[in-house]
Design a protein around this motif. Structure first.
Motif, short mmCIF file in Angstrom:
data_model
loop_
_atom_site.label_atom_id
_atom_site.label_comp_id
_atom_site.label_asym_id
_atom_site.label_seq_id
_atom_site.Cartn_x
_atom_site.Cartn_y
_atom_site.Cartn_z
N CYS A 134 25.74 66.79 50.93
CA CYS A 134 26.55 65.73 50.31
C CYS A 134 26.11 64.31 50.61
O CYS A 134 26.49 63.39 49.90
CB CYS A 134 28.02 65.91 50.71
N GLY B 298 28.47 61.25 50.15
CA GLY B 298 29.52 61.85 49.34
C GLY B 298 29.65 61.53 47.87
O GLY B 298 30.63 61.95 47.26
N MET C 217 32.58 69.23 50.93
CA MET C 217 31.26 68.61 50.97
C MET C 217 30.62 69.02 52.29
O MET C 217 31.25 68.92 53.34
CB MET C 217 31.37 67.08 50.90
N ASP D 88 26.93 68.93 54.79
CA ASP D 88 25.61 68.34 55.05
C ASP D 88 25.24 68.73 56.47
O ASP D 88 26.12 69.00 57.31
CB ASP D 88 25.67 66.82 54.90
N ILE E 96 28.32 63.26 57.28
CA ILE E 96 29.68 63.81 57.27
C ILE E 96 30.70 62.72 57.60
O ILE E 96 31.74 62.61 56.94
CB ILE E 96 29.79 64.99 58.27
N ALA F 243 30.92 60.53 54.49
CA ALA F 243 31.55 61.23 53.36
C ALA F 243 33.06 61.32 53.56
O ALA F 243 33.84 61.07 52.64
CB ALA F 243 30.94 62.62 53.18
N ASN F 244 33.49 61.68 54.77
CA ASN F 244 34.93 61.74 55.05
C ASN F 244 35.57 60.36 54.96
O ASN F 244 36.67 60.21 54.42
CB ASN F 244 35.21 62.38 56.42
N ALA G 279 34.67 66.70 54.12
CA ALA G 279 33.26 66.95 54.48
C ALA G 279 33.20 67.67 55.81
O ALA G 279 34.01 67.43 56.71
CB ALA G 279 32.51 65.62 54.55
#
Length: 196
Positions: A63, A66, A83, A85, A91, A94-95, A108
């Protein structure tokens, strides 16, 4: 040599906005992650050809910060989007981006491919911007695992550099028994395989 001020600026988050899943989003990224200043050409091409049901359970494989997973979550508000990775920095971003943009249905998680995803979890749609240097061994694992984790009728969308087009076609046909080339752009190809 860079000054302390210049170094401090380089350490700050890269922040930009992009339209994802039909809505504007603010994204934070950092140096060391893939395409940190903008949505890359391959992801943009993939997003233009994804068909996502509002209730779909989706997986963004690899991801980064993201963008693909956030677009999936926005298009499937009644489903959930996972998601994954292998990079813990990705991560975190993305979160953070999911929270920042109010996407409570996106999460994520650290995973190298499918290795940290519960084997019983199933998805309606899996999407990935496959790195050019992924290697045939990992690619074989990803395709076989994707097939096993898709629900019947589920879709796997991949975007790859054009140089991998025939390789992906051959492997998707072998694993899924089908292959559709949805779009070939100047540098990237979007492929689709369906699980029967």
């Amino acid at each position: 040599m860079l000054t302390q001020d210049q170094l401090a600026r380089l350490r700050q988050d890269i922040v930009f906005t992009a339209e994802l899943g039909g809505r504007p989003m603010t994204l934070h990224s950092t140096w060391g992650l893939f395409s940190p200043r903008e949505i890359d050409e391959g992801t943009r091409l993939l997003l233009a050809h994804l068909e996502v049901a509002p209730s779909a359970d989706c997986l963004d494989l690899g991801c980064g910060y993201g963008p693909l997973g956030l677009a999936l979550a926005a298009r499937a508000p009644e489903g959930r989007t996972l998601m994954v990775d292998k990079d813990f920095v990705a991560i975190d971003y993305a979160n953070g981006n999911a929270a920042r943009n109010g996407l409570t249905n996106a999460q994520a998680r650290l995973s190298n491919g499918f290795d940290q995803i519960d084997p019983k979890e199933r998805f309606d749609l899996i999407a990935s911007n496959v790195p050019a240097k992924v290697g045939k061994e990992l690619l074989a694992l990803l395709l076989h695992d994707a097939h096993a984790r898709l629900r019947p009728g589920g879709h796997l969308y991949l975007v790859t550099i054009n140089g991998l087009r025939q390789y992906i076609k051959r492997n998707l046909t072998e694993v899924f028994g089908n292959y559709d080339k949805l779009k070939q752009g100047a540098h990237y190809t979007v492929a689709l395989a369906r699980r029967d």
